[in-house]
Write a protein that holds these residues in place. Structure first.
Motif, mmCIF file in Angstrom:
data_model
loop_
_atom_site.group_PDB
_atom_site.id
_atom_site.type_symbol
_atom_site.label_atom_id
_atom_site.label_comp_id
_atom_site.label_asym_id
_atom_site.label_seq_id
_atom_site.Cartn_x
_atom_site.Cartn_y
_atom_site.Cartn_z
ATOM 1 N N ARG A 15 0.832 -1.195 0.000
ATOM 2 C CA ARG A 15 0.000 0.000 0.000
ATOM 3 C C ARG A 15 0.868 1.247 0.000
ATOM 4 N NH1 ARG A 15 -2.683 -0.208 6.127
ATOM 5 N NH2 ARG A 15 -0.780 0.345 7.278
ATOM 6 N N GLN A 16 0.262 2.330 -0.481
ATOM 7 C CA GLN A 16 0.942 3.617 -0.468
ATOM 8 C C GLN A 16 -0.039 4.708 -0.107
ATOM 9 O OE1 GLN A 16 3.163 4.682 -4.009
ATOM 10 N NE2 GLN A 16 4.455 6.056 -2.819
ATOM 11 N N ALA A 17 0.227 5.367 0.991
ATOM 12 C CA ALA A 17 -0.593 6.481 1.447
ATOM 13 C C ALA A 17 -0.054 7.777 0.851
ATOM 14 C CB ALA A 17 -0.581 6.549 2.967
ATOM 15 N N GLU B 221 5.955 6.591 1.653
ATOM 16 C CA GLU B 221 6.547 5.570 0.817
ATOM 17 C C GLU B 221 5.647 4.334 0.770
ATOM 18 O OE1 GLU B 221 11.290 6.625 1.397
ATOM 19 O OE2 GLU B 221 10.504 4.697 2.065
ATOM 20 N N ARG B 222 5.810 3.599 -0.294
ATOM 21 C CA ARG B 222 5.108 2.335 -0.435
ATOM 22 C C ARG B 222 5.556 1.388 0.682
ATOM 23 N NH1 ARG B 222 6.916 -0.250 -5.764
ATOM 24 N NH2 ARG B 222 8.726 -0.812 -4.483
ATOM 25 N N PRO C 174 -8.152 5.240 10.186
ATOM 26 C CA PRO C 174 -7.860 6.263 9.173
ATOM 27 C C PRO C 174 -6.457 6.120 8.583
ATOM 28 C CG PRO C 174 -9.031 7.249 11.003
ATOM 29 C CD PRO C 174 -8.729 5.835 11.413
ATOM 30 N N GLU C 175 -5.515 5.650 9.371
ATOM 31 C CA GLU C 175 -4.156 5.492 8.864
ATOM 32 C C GLU C 175 -4.012 4.328 7.891
ATOM 33 O OE1 GLU C 175 -5.117 5.748 12.079
ATOM 34 O OE2 GLU C 175 -3.878 4.475 13.390
ATOM 35 N N ASP C 176 -5.065 3.543 7.706
ATOM 36 C CA ASP C 176 -5.049 2.502 6.687
ATOM 37 C C ASP C 176 -5.400 3.055 5.306
ATOM 38 O OD1 ASP C 176 -6.546 0.334 9.101
ATOM 39 O OD2 ASP C 176 -4.453 0.299 8.432
ATOM 40 N N THR C 177 -5.798 4.310 5.257
ATOM 41 C CA THR C 177 -6.136 4.938 3.988
ATOM 42 C C THR C 177 -4.926 4.937 3.064
ATOM 43 O OG1 THR C 177 -7.842 6.351 4.954
ATOM 44 C CG2 THR C 177 -6.839 7.098 2.897
ATOM 45 N N ALA C 178 -5.110 4.381 1.868
ATOM 46 C CA ALA C 178 -4.004 4.248 0.926
ATOM 47 C C ALA C 178 -4.524 3.631 -0.364
ATOM 48 C CB ALA C 178 -2.902 3.350 1.503
ATOM 49 N N ILE C 179 -3.671 3.630 -1.363
ATOM 50 C CA ILE C 179 -3.906 2.803 -2.541
ATOM 51 C C ILE C 179 -3.272 1.448 -2.248
ATOM 52 C CG2 ILE C 179 -3.501 2.491 -4.996
ATOM 53 C CD1 ILE C 179 -3.300 5.531 -5.232
ATOM 54 N N GLY D 176 -3.846 -1.074 -8.651
ATOM 55 C CA GLY D 176 -4.140 -0.433 -7.380
ATOM 56 C C GLY D 176 -5.617 -0.171 -7.188
ATOM 57 N N THR D 177 -6.036 -0.208 -5.939
ATOM 58 C CA THR D 177 -7.416 0.104 -5.582
ATOM 59 C C THR D 177 -7.404 0.979 -4.336
ATOM 60 O OG1 THR D 177 -9.616 -0.840 -5.177
ATOM 61 C CG2 THR D 177 -7.747 -1.993 -4.190
ATOM 62 N N GLN D 178 -8.237 2.010 -4.345
ATOM 63 C CA GLN D 178 -8.234 2.984 -3.254
ATOM 64 C C GLN D 178 -9.045 2.477 -2.072
ATOM 65 O OE1 GLN D 178 -6.730 6.241 -3.102
ATOM 66 N NE2 GLN D 178 -7.364 6.080 -0.963
ATOM 67 N N VAL D 179 -8.466 2.613 -0.898
ATOM 68 C CA VAL D 179 -9.168 2.351 0.357
ATOM 69 C C VAL D 179 -9.119 3.643 1.174
ATOM 70 C CG1 VAL D 179 -9.109 1.099 2.540
ATOM 71 C CG2 VAL D 179 -8.689 -0.109 0.386
#
Length: 119
Positions: free
Chosen positions: A36-38, A42-43, A86-91, A112-115
């Motif tokens: 994931r990458q927020a 960094e990824r 909220p900190e799990d928000t990422a692609i 990639g898929t947005q969360v």
């Protein structure tokens, strides 16, 4: 030609759940998993699952909340995400690799898929 197609991303409130799926075609892989990458970060590695099922890895930040599974017959990997923060928000990117242990990158990547997790 290898293709990885993710689905299942979306928006959810904190504490909620989402399930990501990734269907692979064009090959079989020693491991499949997720990065994931927020925004502005960094990824990072999230989780991986070996083809045999005897090697499963999680990042410390998701262990106990996320569960990875794999269906070799369907060449598909899943990521069940519970107790989202909220900190799990990422692609979230599906990956497939010729190696079974995480190495910071992978041979193949999905689009990639947005969360998005709101507080």
């Amino acid at each position: 030609q290898v293709q990885l197609v993710e689905s299942g991303g979306g928006s959810v409130q904190a504490g909620g759940s989402l399930r990501l799926s990734c269907a692979a075609s064009g090959g079989t892989f020693a491991s499949m998993g997720w990065f994931r990458q927020a925004p502005g970060k960094e990824r990072e590695f999230v989780s991986s699952h070996s083809r045999s099922g005897n090697l499963i890895y999680y990042a410390g930040s998701v262990e106990g909340r996320f569960t990875i599974s794999r269906d070799n017959a369907k060449n598909t990997v899943y990521l069940q995400m519970n107790s989202l923060k909220p900190e799990d928000t990422a692609i979230y990117y599906c990956v497939a690799d010729s190696r079974v242990t995480p190495r910071g990158t992978a041979d193949y990547w999905g689009q990639g898929t947005q969360v998005t997790v709101s507080s």
